[in-house]
Design an enzyme around this catalytic site. Structure first.
Site, PDB file in Angstrom:
ATOM      1  N   ARG A  50       0.800  -1.235   0.000  1.00 47.06           N
ATOM      2  CA  ARG A  50       0.000   0.000   0.000  1.00 47.06           C
ATOM      3  C   ARG A  50       0.831   1.283   0.000  1.00 47.06           C
ATOM      4  NH1 ARG A  50      -4.085  -3.032   3.444  1.00 47.06           N
ATOM      5  NH2 ARG A  50      -5.744  -3.480   1.931  1.00 47.06           N
ATOM      6  N   ASP A  62     -11.055 -19.891  -0.967  1.00 45.56           N
ATOM      7  CA  ASP A  62     -10.613 -21.253  -1.265  1.00 45.56           C
ATOM      8  C   ASP A  62     -11.038 -21.558  -2.695  1.00 45.56           C
ATOM      9  OD1 ASP A  62     -10.075 -23.927  -1.531  1.00 45.56           O
ATOM     10  OD2 ASP A  62     -11.226 -24.551   0.228  1.00 45.56           O
ATOM     11  N   ASN A  85      -2.360 -17.862 -10.833  1.00 47.38           N
ATOM     12  CA  ASN A  85      -1.134 -18.420 -10.293  1.00 47.38           C
ATOM     13  C   ASN A  85      -1.365 -19.528  -9.267  1.00 47.38           C
ATOM     14  OD1 ASN A  85       1.817 -18.307  -9.392  1.00 47.38           O
ATOM     15  ND2 ASN A  85       0.719 -17.742  -7.535  1.00 47.38           N
ATOM     16  N   TYR A 150       0.226 -33.779 -11.486  1.00 54.31           N
ATOM     17  CA  TYR A 150       0.604 -32.367 -11.476  1.00 54.31           C
ATOM     18  C   TYR A 150       1.092 -31.939 -12.855  1.00 54.31           C
ATOM     19  CZ  TYR A 150       3.263 -28.115 -10.626  1.00 54.31           C
ATOM     20  OH  TYR A 150       3.768 -26.836 -10.707  1.00 54.31           O
ATOM     21  N   LYS A 154      -0.469 -29.088 -15.598  1.00 51.81           N
ATOM     22  CA  LYS A 154       0.291 -27.988 -16.197  1.00 51.81           C
ATOM     23  C   LYS A 154       0.309 -28.088 -17.720  1.00 51.81           C
ATOM     24  CE  LYS A 154       0.776 -25.996 -12.386  1.00 51.81           C
ATOM     25  NZ  LYS A 154       0.054 -24.740 -12.134  1.00 51.81           N
TER      26      LYS A 154
END
Length: 169
Positions: A50, A62, A85, A150, A154
């Site tokens: 900030r 979540d 991300n 995984y 991707k």
């Protein structure tokens, strides 16, 4: 191209690459919507960012929940830049993996990324401006024993992103 005063929604912003993406965007004058499960970590990052003069909104969420993703859309006014991300990894032999952990990984790494893109893309198109960064991995280019599911998530991210880029030209 100036990004000053645009709004970016960064998922997985509580640590790692997500926090780094937020810092880089803040340095360019981009207002931020920080999203992750851990509110305390998001608040700490918001406090850090900030003083640079940007606006920062903290939204604990979540992303493994479809309803939570829908609620996220209702909580933010504008998203010019979407940084998908957030991600989970389950390491180990696939046959021995806990299904609940695998299911949560698939929900976050594939479903949430796809769903958030689907939720925020229409407003970007209606304004004729928007950017989406989908975070994949070098694992997307190869089979990865002990990280099979995984790496497959991707590979999905990579191929989905390439196809979407073509559609939006």
């Amino acid at each position: 191209m100036s990004l000053k005063n645009r709004w970016a929604l960064v998922t997985g912003a509580s640590s790692g690459l997500g926090a780094d993406f937020a810092r880089q965007l803040a340095a360019r004058g981009v207002n931020l919507i920080l999203v992750a499960r851990r509110q305390e970590a998001l608040e700490k990052l918001a406090t850090e960012l900030r003083p640079s003069g940007i606006q920062v909104q903290v939204v604990p969420c979540d992303l493994s929940s479809s309803q939570a993703r829908q609620n996220l859309l209702a909580q933010v006014e504008q998203v010019d830049i979407l940084v998908n991300n957030a991600g989970l990894g389950v390491y180990g032999a696939f046959a021995d993996a806990d299904w609940d952990k695998l299911s949560q990984m698939l929900e976050v790494d594939v479903a949430a990324l796809t769903h958030l893109t689907h939720l925020f893309l229409p407003q970007m198109r209606s304004r004729s401006w928007g950017r989406i960064l989908q975070v994949a991995s070098t694992a997307s280019f190869q089979p990865c024993p002990s990280y099979a599911a995984y790496a497959a998530t991707k590979a999905y991210v990579l191929n989905f992103s390439l196809a979407l880029n073509y559609e939006l030209r």
